[in-house]
Scaffold this motif. Structure first.
Motif, PDB file in Angstrom:
ATOM      1  N   SER A  47       0.589   8.880  -6.372  1.00  0.00           N
ATOM      2  CA  SER A  47       0.764  10.296  -6.107  1.00  0.00           C
ATOM      3  C   SER A  47       1.914  10.974  -6.840  1.00  0.00           C
ATOM      4  O   SER A  47       1.773  12.005  -7.476  1.00  0.00           O
ATOM      5  N   TRP A  65      -4.178  10.940  -2.944  1.00  0.00           N
ATOM      6  CA  TRP A  65      -2.866   9.982  -2.870  1.00  0.00           C
ATOM      7  C   TRP A  65      -1.809  10.001  -1.826  1.00  0.00           C
ATOM      8  O   TRP A  65      -1.238   9.136  -1.174  1.00  0.00           O
ATOM      9  N   THR A  97       0.455   3.802  -3.157  1.00  0.00           N
ATOM     10  CA  THR A  97       0.044   5.041  -3.041  1.00  0.00           C
ATOM     11  C   THR A  97       1.249   6.265  -3.656  1.00  0.00           C
ATOM     12  O   THR A  97       0.909   7.248  -3.975  1.00  0.00           O
ATOM     13  N   THR A 128       0.803  -1.213   0.010  1.00  0.00           N
ATOM     14  CA  THR A 128       0.082  -0.042   0.143  1.00  0.00           C
ATOM     15  C   THR A 128       0.886   1.447  -0.044  1.00  0.00           C
ATOM     16  O   THR A 128       0.661   2.213  -0.509  1.00  0.00           O
ATOM     17  N   LEU A 178      -2.982   9.448   1.643  1.00  0.00           N
ATOM     18  CA  LEU A 178      -3.256   7.848   1.897  1.00  0.00           C
ATOM     19  C   LEU A 178      -1.852   7.573   1.880  1.00  0.00           C
ATOM     20  O   LEU A 178      -1.353   6.476   3.016  1.00  0.00           O
ATOM     21  N   ASN A 179      -0.775   8.107   1.322  1.00  0.00           N
ATOM     22  CA  ASN A 179       0.664   7.499   1.421  1.00  0.00           C
ATOM     23  C   ASN A 179       1.295   7.941   2.772  1.00  0.00           C
ATOM     24  O   ASN A 179       2.041   7.128   3.467  1.00  0.00           O
TER      25      ASN A 179
END
Length: 363
Positions: free
Chosen positions: A111, A198, A107, A103, A201-202
């Motif tokens: 991005s 993104w 991500t 993940t 989330l990263n």
């Protein structure tokens, strides 16, 4: 009675869990190696995903993991390195960490498709704040006043970077005749929203991965090569399944992602990035083990200056007052944090020294 030889795996576990103390080692080699590996990996991934029609991120990551495992297996067979053989019990214990790594990398690649390298690098600083307070909860860490000030500068640098990015993107969308194209403006705003989504989330997944990895290393006794091997090996089936289920494997989409004129170059870059993943995986585990998860992330913050500069040199990222100022503020935040952590370490050392009872005063 003769002493029984200590099993190497048991010794590694005892060291990782604190039952046995390792000899002091310098933190400079892992920090330098991590900086070089992270810069190289960021540039390669940006080059691969910067294509106008690239959409097969899971396939990209799967190929990288396969090449990574092939490289370390080859080096192991040559006797250069050593890591534990595959064990199902270890695999079950490490699988959540490997899934989180998937993940994080996914991500990050998404991005990078929408954001410039300097924006991506500066916003990664926000991960440090999440990790620092995670260490307070999980590992009994402490955030001092000076550390908190460095966090404020990190947030400020991210705000400046975002402001420069948004104003620059909107300015580029303005036609030269002075009229505004509503469709062009909508496209710019959409891409910005997707990119920062993104990025958020990263940051969250990166903090969760680093904290969980540090905790799991203590319980499993994994060495640096063990962590790297299981991270990449266990991620292969996950990435392959997601690629088959989510991504379009039609001939037209494959041709768009890998155009004939640049196909060999892209595949070579992906293969090279897989070999570079060996370095980033190993140096990450090495840096976390020899320092701390917050220090590891702070090292990543200090190398944002060369990362951002490389984006401006190799990918034509805009050079403006806002972008340069945000990089400067972010680098200053890293220096403030380094001073704060050094002062905190000295204070803790003095406190430990004061709690030791001199031998002459002991009963």
């Amino acid at each position: 009675m003769a002493n029984r030889p200590i099993d190497e795996a048991e010794m590694r576990k005892a060291v990782a869990t604190g039952a046995v103390r390792e000899a002091p080692t310098s933190a400079v080699p892992p920090i330098v190696c991590y900086c070089l590996a992270s810069i190289l990996m960021t540039l390669i991934n940006k080059f691969v995903v910067s294509g106008a029609h690239f959409s097969m991120n899971f396939l990209l990551l799967c190929i990288q993991s396969i090449v990574c495992i092939a490289c370390v297996s080859l080096v192991k067979s040559a006797g250069v390195i050593s890591f534990r053989a595959f064990n199902m019990q270890d695999a079950k214990a490490w699988f959540p960490i490997s899934f989180m790594l998937v993940t994080v990398i996914y991500t990050a690649s998404k991005s990078l498709m929408y954001l410039d390298i300097n924006i991506f690098a500066l916003f990664k600083n926000l991960t440090i704040i999440l990790i620092a307070y995670g260490e307070v909860i999980w590992f009994g860490g402490r955030v001092t006043g000076l550390t908190f000030i460095s966090f404020i500068f990190m947030v400020v640098s991210s705000v400046i970077a975002a402001w420069a990015d948004v104003t620059g993107a909107l300015g580029d969308a303005m036609p030269t005749d002075g009229t505004t194209s509503l469709q062009a403006m909508k496209g710019v705003v959409y891409n910005l929203n997707i990119g920062y989504f993104w990025m958020m989330l990263n940051c969250l997944t990166s903090a969760a991965y680093v904290l969980s990895m540090r905790k799991r290393i203590k319980t499993t006794g994994f060495s640096d090569w063990d962590s790297m091997f299981y991270n990449n090996l266990l991620s292969i089936p996950v990435l392959a399944v997601f690629s088959i289920v989510v991504e379009d494997w039609g001939s037209e989409n494959l041709a768009r992602n890998f155009p004939p004129e640049t196909r060999h170059l892209l595949l070579s870059a992906i293969a090279f990035s897989g070999a570079a993943a060996v370095g980033i995986s190993y140096t990450t585990a090495w840096c976390i083990r020899t320092t701390s998860s917050t220090t590891y992330s702070m090292v990543g913050a200090l190398n944002k200056l060369p990362v951002a500069a490389s984006g401006m040199v190799f990918f034509g990222d805009p050079v403006s007052f806002g972008s340069v100022s945000s990089i400067g503020v972010g680098f200053f935040a890293g220096l403030v944090y380094a001073v704060a952590k050094n002062n905190q370490k000295k204070a803790e050392s003095r406190a430990q020294g004061e709690t030791i009872i001199p031998l002459v005063n002991r009963n």
